[in-house]
Enzyme design. Sequence first.
Site, PDB file in Angstrom:
ATOM      1  N   ASP A 174       0.407 -36.937  59.872  1.00 16.59           N
ATOM      2  CA  ASP A 174       0.074 -38.323  60.192  1.00 16.59           C
ATOM      3  C   ASP A 174      -1.234 -38.722  59.527  1.00 16.59           C
ATOM      4  OD1 ASP A 174      -1.979 -37.378  61.781  1.00 16.59           O
ATOM      5  OD2 ASP A 174      -1.091 -37.987  63.673  1.00 16.59           O
ATOM      6  N   ASN A 182      -6.315 -50.025  61.278  1.00 20.33           N
ATOM      7  CA  ASN A 182      -5.734 -51.261  61.818  1.00 20.33           C
ATOM      8  C   ASN A 182      -6.818 -52.190  62.351  1.00 20.33           C
ATOM      9  OD1 ASN A 182      -2.968 -51.342  61.393  1.00 20.33           O
ATOM     10  ND2 ASN A 182      -2.498 -50.085  63.174  1.00 20.33           N
ATOM     11  N   HIS A 187      -3.319 -55.480  60.918  1.00 23.48           N
ATOM     12  CA  HIS A 187      -2.014 -54.836  60.772  1.00 23.48           C
ATOM     13  C   HIS A 187      -1.447 -54.928  59.358  1.00 23.48           C
ATOM     14  CE1 HIS A 187      -1.450 -53.508  64.857  1.00 23.48           C
ATOM     15  NE2 HIS A 187      -1.909 -54.680  65.290  1.00 23.48           N
ATOM     16  N   ASP A 191      -0.168 -51.682  57.545  1.00 24.31           N
ATOM     17  CA  ASP A 191       1.180 -51.591  56.972  1.00 24.31           C
ATOM     18  C   ASP A 191       1.127 -51.183  55.501  1.00 24.31           C
ATOM     19  OD1 ASP A 191       2.207 -52.344  59.395  1.00 24.31           O
ATOM     20  OD2 ASP A 191       2.724 -54.395  58.786  1.00 24.31           O
ATOM     21  N   GLU A 217       2.265 -43.840  62.825  1.00 24.95           N
ATOM     22  CA  GLU A 217       1.661 -43.380  61.569  1.00 24.95           C
ATOM     23  C   GLU A 217       2.066 -41.954  61.226  1.00 24.95           C
ATOM     24  OE1 GLU A 217      -1.581 -42.559  64.713  1.00 24.95           O
ATOM     25  OE2 GLU A 217       0.156 -43.872  64.438  1.00 24.95           O
TER      26      GLU A 217
END
Length: 300
Positions: A174, A182, A187, A191, A217
């Site tokens: 991760d 974030n 966001h 992303d 993630e």
Amino acid sequence: MDSDPSIKKTMAIPRMSRAELSTDRVPFVKVLEGHQAGLILVLQGDELTLGRDPACDIVLDEIGVSRFHCTLRRGRRTWEVADLNSTNGTFVNNKQVAKADLYEEDVLMLGPECTLRFDRQPSEEVELAQRLFEGARLDGLTRIFNRVTFFERLAQEISFSKRHQATFGLILFDIDHFKKINDTYGHPGGDAVLCQVAARARSMLRLEDTLGRYGGEEFAILLRNSDLPACLRVAERLRTEVGELPFDLEGHEPVAVTTSLGVAVWRDELTQDALVALADEQLYAAKQAGRNLVRPALDG
């Protein structure tokens, strides 16, 4: 590993000439069995090679498929399949053939476990079926396998390894401090990082490997026919590939990103859940040890 890591080329939907049986019906093959079941491949061009080799136009990584198994060739009014001296043979409607014409709804088998159906449908219906297939199997953001599909592939990989007395590796990883990304970049920034991490991981994997979004993630990789040292090399390379080159976020300076990775190798007595637990424990250990690390399950 785009819409499907086993397909080498994107098959765009072509417009057919009047020499075809119908001007508005596109030819395609649909995978009926195997880990690509449901996949629709539109036939474009005059000749396509099917097989396991990455050089093939359509790569089918299925048991019993030869490296270069057969060709599909456009004729004046239909398509023709020709076997390429494959090990397990090419069959049309359960009859082994060296060469044969294909007609609507003919069933094409490449070896014992790869089954396709040849057909023609209006382009709108084919496009809809392709979108439904991708929507059911792919993560909407990163366009890699979603969690459900990844676990289907994991079960298939266990079956494959049992049959072939092989092994494989599982990497769970991760993005470190993803909440901070974030919070800092919003966001859209988060992303973008997820998509770029997925793209970097996908670019370094082999055709027979599998990449999926495990959740949030977190990502997961299956490495076919790989022992622990091989898996550790891939994991360390991935950690380096992500960490050494900053990520581009629109409207911001490049952002440094690191990952933590846990590695486990399947052995015959391990269940699917036990294998995942081993890799997950090592991912947690990597996080606890300071992040940006690879940790192996040494008893895997």
